[in-house]
Design an enzyme around this catalytic site. Structure first.
Site, PDB file in Angstrom:
ATOM      1  CD  GLU A 213      85.717 -14.367 122.993  1.00 25.81           C
ATOM      2  OE1 GLU A 213      85.525 -13.636 123.988  1.00 25.81           O
ATOM      3  OE2 GLU A 213      85.432 -14.020 121.833  1.00 25.81           O
ATOM      4  CB  CYS A 247      85.636 -14.386 131.862  1.00 21.06           C
ATOM      5  SG  CYS A 247      84.172 -14.342 130.816  1.00 21.06           S
TER       6      CYS A 247
HETATM    7  P1  NAD Z   1      91.069 -24.213 131.892  1.00 27.97           P
HETATM    8  O1  NAD Z   1      92.213 -24.490 132.810  1.00 27.97           O
HETATM    9  O2  NAD Z   1      89.918 -25.113 131.858  1.00 27.97           O
HETATM   10  O3  NAD Z   1      91.719 -24.073 130.454  1.00 27.97           O
HETATM   11  C1  NAD Z   1      90.970 -23.755 129.311  1.00 27.97           C
HETATM   12  C2  NAD Z   1      91.207 -24.809 128.248  1.00 27.97           C
HETATM   13  O4  NAD Z   1      92.594 -24.807 127.907  1.00 27.97           O
HETATM   14  C3  NAD Z   1      90.860 -26.200 128.730  1.00 27.97           C
HETATM   15  O5  NAD Z   1      90.109 -26.880 127.749  1.00 27.97           O
HETATM   16  C4  NAD Z   1      92.208 -26.839 128.963  1.00 27.97           C
HETATM   17  O6  NAD Z   1      92.185 -28.227 128.685  1.00 27.97           O
HETATM   18  C5  NAD Z   1      93.097 -26.118 127.971  1.00 27.97           C
HETATM   19  N1  NAD Z   1      94.482 -26.070 128.379  1.00 27.97           N
HETATM   20  C6  NAD Z   1      94.965 -25.952 129.645  1.00 27.97           C
HETATM   21  N2  NAD Z   1      96.322 -25.952 129.635  1.00 27.97           N
HETATM   22  C7  NAD Z   1      96.704 -26.045 128.334  1.00 27.97           C
HETATM   23  C8  NAD Z   1      97.960 -26.068 127.658  1.00 27.97           C
HETATM   24  N3  NAD Z   1      99.118 -25.998 128.336  1.00 27.97           N
HETATM   25  N4  NAD Z   1      97.975 -26.182 126.324  1.00 27.97           N
HETATM   26  C9  NAD Z   1      96.829 -26.249 125.637  1.00 27.97           C
HETATM   27  N5  NAD Z   1      95.603 -26.218 126.217  1.00 27.97           N
HETATM   28  C10 NAD Z   1      95.536 -26.119 127.539  1.00 27.97           C
HETATM   29  O7  NAD Z   1      90.456 -22.817 132.170  1.00 27.97           O
HETATM   30  P2  NAD Z   1      91.161 -21.591 132.719  1.00 27.97           P
HETATM   31  O8  NAD Z   1      92.184 -21.180 131.740  1.00 27.97           O
HETATM   32  O9  NAD Z   1      91.536 -21.752 134.140  1.00 27.97           O
HETATM   33  O10 NAD Z   1      89.866 -20.620 132.675  1.00 27.97           O
HETATM   34  C11 NAD Z   1      89.796 -19.521 133.420  1.00 27.97           C
HETATM   35  C12 NAD Z   1      90.226 -18.305 132.606  1.00 27.97           C
HETATM   36  O11 NAD Z   1      89.404 -18.222 131.469  1.00 27.97           O
HETATM   37  C13 NAD Z   1      90.081 -17.012 133.329  1.00 27.97           C
HETATM   38  O12 NAD Z   1      91.205 -16.225 133.053  1.00 27.97           O
HETATM   39  C14 NAD Z   1      88.844 -16.404 132.703  1.00 27.97           C
HETATM   40  O13 NAD Z   1      88.794 -15.010 132.749  1.00 27.97           O
HETATM   41  C15 NAD Z   1      88.935 -16.915 131.325  1.00 27.97           C
HETATM   42  N6  NAD Z   1      87.620 -16.940 130.717  1.00 27.97           N
HETATM   43  C16 NAD Z   1      87.378 -16.110 129.687  1.00 27.97           C
HETATM   44  C17 NAD Z   1      86.118 -16.080 129.131  1.00 27.97           C
HETATM   45  C18 NAD Z   1      85.798 -15.174 127.994  1.00 27.97           C
HETATM   46  O14 NAD Z   1      84.750 -15.360 127.410  1.00 27.97           O
HETATM   47  N7  NAD Z   1      86.628 -14.223 127.655  1.00 27.97           N
HETATM   48  C19 NAD Z   1      85.128 -16.921 129.615  1.00 27.97           C
HETATM   49  C20 NAD Z   1      85.434 -17.773 130.667  1.00 27.97           C
HETATM   50  C21 NAD Z   1      86.682 -17.783 131.205  1.00 27.97           C
END
Ligand code: NAD
Length: 459
Positions: A213, A247
């Site tokens: 997602e 998102c």
């Molecule tokens: P985030 O930085 O919290 O990362 C998401 C998860 O990935 C966290 O639990 C984090 O610990 C883990 N993570 C981070 N780096 C990692 C790595 N190198 N290896 C493994 N795991 C790792 O959140 P984010 O990525 O900044 O979230 C924002 C993004 O999420 C935006 O792009 C947004 O569009 C997307 N998003 C999508 C949805 C959806 O339903 N499609 C919903 C919310 C957010």
């Protein structure tokens, strides 16, 4: 607190294999336990979400705990029916067998959540995973620490750790430590496309199925025949909810040139009506999650002409809702997902011109169209492949648990919510049952001379 992670994951596998999670009674009991915990902890949830993102209880109810309770109630209502085997017709070749599809639990699954809806995006998939009869490892985001701590305490107080556990911490350390040494039966990841790629690679090494997602740039088209007041209401309320850190927020607006000035003036009015002339003081308006995101967003403000707002304050991680006229389509504000309260607006003259802009970021998570014409609606829907679409609305599709939620291509793969979650966390096992009283010789060698018969049965 789990010290021996490999040993703990092995215990979860053993717990799953013992069959505790399979019965309807068990699954229902766990869903009810989760529901009770969320209801009991209501105030603590509001406090944590306020601390992490300055969300009001009302916004939290619609997008976090109330959203989750609605998913729980829907699942509790339908779970028994979803668990029933689906009877299927049997083809001539296999008669008099009977055929059915059984939804089988996958095993031990991993759910990874981001920070922007730190409760909902962790626990909504959990509802589907419990409903489908799995053991679950939850990984909340370290960037919403108050909510992550609360999630951990709720999970620890509600479920035995060999059934459901919560592993907090730095994702780049914790997740490889789990995925490289343990084979999950499924991973559902919500977060950025960049990290999604890392997760996908780790899962591919062990052929672990994944639901991704992800994010992206969701376009919002406002046609010349749109109801401008309604469009402005609906775009403004979703774009600036959670300070734009959503998102499925409209990422940018493509407006027909003939109604651009009218729309700009209507959105200005709505921003002031919803969040006052000083949104920093508004009960309704959130904050940016951290300094890294704040600085990334503030850079966008110089990549166009500010038509409204755009004031900021680093100490409070505040960025005022900003309407930005953009002409440079190569600027980062038009090539990266914004994920904050900056709303670019671009005028278009023809559908072809607008499509050329949309195709620069193909397969968005959502596509929004404001128009009064069903003919235009059909034309746009046919032109824009996207995870989901709303006509004369934005983002609310996610709150209907009868609809699948998910992206395509760069915005993700797979889907969940409601029955789609149950299916995502189940294996659809084909079962053919054949009686022994009928065992015709034609099915066994020698086959020589039976070609005509096979041609009759298999066609
Ligand atoms: P985030 O930085 O919290 O990362 C998401 C998860 O990935 C966290 O639990 C984090 O610990 C883990 N993570 C981070 N780096 C990692 C790595 N190198 N290896 C493994 N795991 C790792 O959140 P984010 O990525 O900044 O979230 C924002 C993004 O999420 C935006 O792009 C947004 O569009 C997307 N998003 C999508 C949805 C959806 O339903 N499609 C919903 C919310 C957010």
């Amino acid at each position: 607190m789990i010290n021996d992670l490999p040993g703990h994951l092995a215990n979860m596998r053993a717990y799953f294999r013992e069959g505790h999670t399979r019965s309807y009674a068990f699954r229902k009991q766990q869903l009810l336990a989760l529901k009770k915990a969320i209801e009991t902890q209501e105030q603590a949830i509001y406090d944590a979400l306020y601390q992490d993102l300055r969300k009001s209880p009302e916004e939290s109810w619609v997008t976090e705990n109330g959203f989750l309770l609605s998913e729980l109630n829907h699942t509790l209502k339908w779970l028994k029916a979803w668990m029933e085997p689906q009877h299927k017709p049997t083809n001539l070749l296999n008669l008099p067998s009977s055929s059915r599809v059984e939804s089988e639990p996958l095993g031990v699954v991993l759910i990874i959540a981001p920070w922007n809806y730190p409760l909902q995006l962790l626990l909504t998939p959990l509802v589907g995973a419990i409903a489908a009869g799995n053991c679950v490892v939850l990984k909340p985001s370290e960037f919403a620490p108050a909510t992550a701590a609360l999630m951990q305490s709720i999970i620890e107080q509600t479920f035995p750790p060999e059934y459901i556990c919560c592993i907090p911490g730095d994702g780049a350390t914790v997740i490889p430590a789990m995925m490289e040494h343990y084979t999950f039966d499924h991973v559902l990841y919500t977060g950025s496309t960049a990290v999604g790629r890392i997760i996908y690679k780790m899962a591919a090494e062990k052929l672990v199925p994944v639901t991704l997602e992800l994010g992206g740039k969701s376009p919002c088209v406002v046609e010349a025949d749109a109801n401008i007041q309604v469009a402005a209401n609906r775009i403004t309320v979703t774009k600036f909810s959670n300070a734009g850190q959503m998102c499925i927020a409209p990422d940018y607006i493509l407006v027909h040139r003939s109604v651009k000035d009218k729309l700009v003036s209507a959105i200005r009015q709505k921003i002031e009506a919803f969040f006052s002339t000083d949104p920093q003081q508004s009960y309704e308006y959130g904050k940016i999650i951290n300094a890294k995101q704040f600085n990334r967003l503030r850079n966008y403000l110089s990549q166009g002409t500010v038509l409204h707002g755009g004031n900021s304050q680093e100490e409070t991680l505040y960025i005022e809702p900003c309407l930005l006229e953009v002409t440079d389509l190569q600027a980062p504000v038009m090539t990266e997902e914004i994920f904050g309260p900056v709303l670019p607006i671009i005028a278009y003259d023809s559908m072809e011109q607008a499509m050329e802009i949309i195709q620069r970021n193909p397969n968005p998570l959502a596509f929004y169209l404001f128009t009064g014409s069903t003919k235009k609606e059909r034309a746009w829907l046919d032109q824009v492949p996207a995870g989901a679409a709303c006509i004369n609305n934005a983002s609310w599709h996610a709150t209907n648990h009868h609809l699948p939620f998910g992206g395509r291509g760069f915005s993700g793969s797979g889907r969940y919510h409601g029955k789609y979650s149950f299916d995502t966390f189940s294996h659809q096992k084909a079962v053919l049952k054949t009686p022994t009283w009928f065992d015709p010789a034609m099915k066994y060698p020698p086959f020589k001379g039976k070609l005509w018969l096979f041609k009759w049965f298999i066609r």
